[in-house]
Scaffold this motif. Sequence first.
Motif, PDB file in Angstrom:
ATOM      1  N   ARG A   1      78.178  59.389  48.042  1.00 32.34           N
ATOM      2  CA  ARG A   1      77.046  59.394  47.106  1.00 32.34           C
ATOM      3  C   ARG A   1      76.874  60.784  46.488  1.00 32.34           C
ATOM      4  NH1 ARG A   1      71.704  60.611  46.872  1.00 32.34           N
ATOM      5  NH2 ARG A   1      70.373  59.211  45.689  1.00 32.34           N
ATOM      6  N   ALA A   2      76.956  61.824  47.326  1.00 30.50           N
ATOM      7  CA  ALA A   2      76.779  63.197  46.836  1.00 30.50           C
ATOM      8  C   ALA A   2      77.893  63.584  45.859  1.00 30.50           C
ATOM      9  CB  ALA A   2      76.734  64.177  48.013  1.00 30.50           C
ATOM     10  N   VAL A   3      79.131  63.186  46.153  1.00 27.85           N
ATOM     11  CA  VAL A   3      80.254  63.488  45.253  1.00 27.85           C
ATOM     12  C   VAL A   3      80.035  62.806  43.908  1.00 27.85           C
ATOM     13  CG1 VAL A   3      82.733  63.109  44.849  1.00 27.85           C
ATOM     14  CG2 VAL A   3      81.940  63.882  47.099  1.00 27.85           C
ATOM     15  N   ILE A   4      79.682  61.531  43.938  1.00 24.37           N
ATOM     16  CA  ILE A   4      79.491  60.767  42.701  1.00 24.37           C
ATOM     17  C   ILE A   4      78.305  61.323  41.898  1.00 24.37           C
ATOM     18  CG2 ILE A   4      79.024  58.473  41.745  1.00 24.37           C
ATOM     19  CD1 ILE A   4      81.844  58.956  43.105  1.00 24.37           C
ATOM     20  N   GLN A   5      77.221  61.666  42.577  1.00 21.75           N
ATOM     21  CA  GLN A   5      76.068  62.252  41.869  1.00 21.75           C
ATOM     22  C   GLN A   5      76.429  63.613  41.274  1.00 21.75           C
ATOM     23  OE1 GLN A   5      73.374  60.808  40.941  1.00 21.75           O
ATOM     24  NE2 GLN A   5      73.505  58.974  42.200  1.00 21.75           N
ATOM     25  N   MET A   6      77.198  64.418  42.001  1.00 22.92           N
ATOM     26  CA  MET A   6      77.633  65.720  41.480  1.00 22.92           C
ATOM     27  C   MET A   6      78.440  65.532  40.200  1.00 22.92           C
ATOM     28  SD  MET A   6      80.505  68.341  42.916  1.00 22.92           S
ATOM     29  CE  MET A   6      81.764  67.253  42.307  1.00 22.92           C
ATOM     30  N   LEU A   7      79.380  64.599  40.233  1.00 18.68           N
ATOM     31  CA  LEU A   7      80.189  64.334  39.037  1.00 18.68           C
ATOM     32  C   LEU A   7      79.318  63.810  37.901  1.00 18.68           C
ATOM     33  CD1 LEU A   7      83.299  62.707  40.734  1.00 18.68           C
ATOM     34  CD2 LEU A   7      83.243  64.928  39.556  1.00 18.68           C
TER      35      LEU A   7
END
Length: 188
Positions: free
Chosen positions: A78-84
């Motif tokens: 979730r954090a990776v996708i939100q960062m992107l």
Amino acid sequence: MRARLLEATVELLVEKGFSGTTTTLVSERAGVSRGAQLHHFPTKNDLVVAAVAHLTERRGEELAERAAELPTGSQRTRAVIQMLGDHFAGPVFTAALELWVAARTDAALLEAVAPLERVLGRETHVMTVELLGADESQPGVRELIQATLDLVRGLGLASTLGDDTRRRRKILDQWALTLDVALDKEKQ
């Protein structure tokens, strides 16, 4: 002085678009004389091509900095996708988007933009694979990663027309759940 000119160019690309970004406005924004600007960048295309390289570097640095702050554990995807998603909805992407659109009909600009975007695209893909712990030797994983990057770019494009943060977050949360399931199956 060169850095101020490049930063001013990026700011103006975001605020006024490619066609509204002039060398005069860049000089004024950077706080340098027109002569000094012309010494470093004789034409608008020279200035914009240098700004493309600067922007590409900034985009890579921004992603790397954010990636270093990501949590581990169950919320990582979730954090990776939100960062992107945040990156591709931010001002640096907006400036890059202005250059992409202008490069579509400007051969000299396309010649400068295309190779840099290919490099950044590959680096972003590799970083996403690493951050998600994905195994691209498994069938379909490469396509899932590419779909993720296409999704965040598309949402970034949509955000240029208005603030859709809430909708974007919901979509990305659902995509993170989908990726977790798909990538877990691929690991088995």
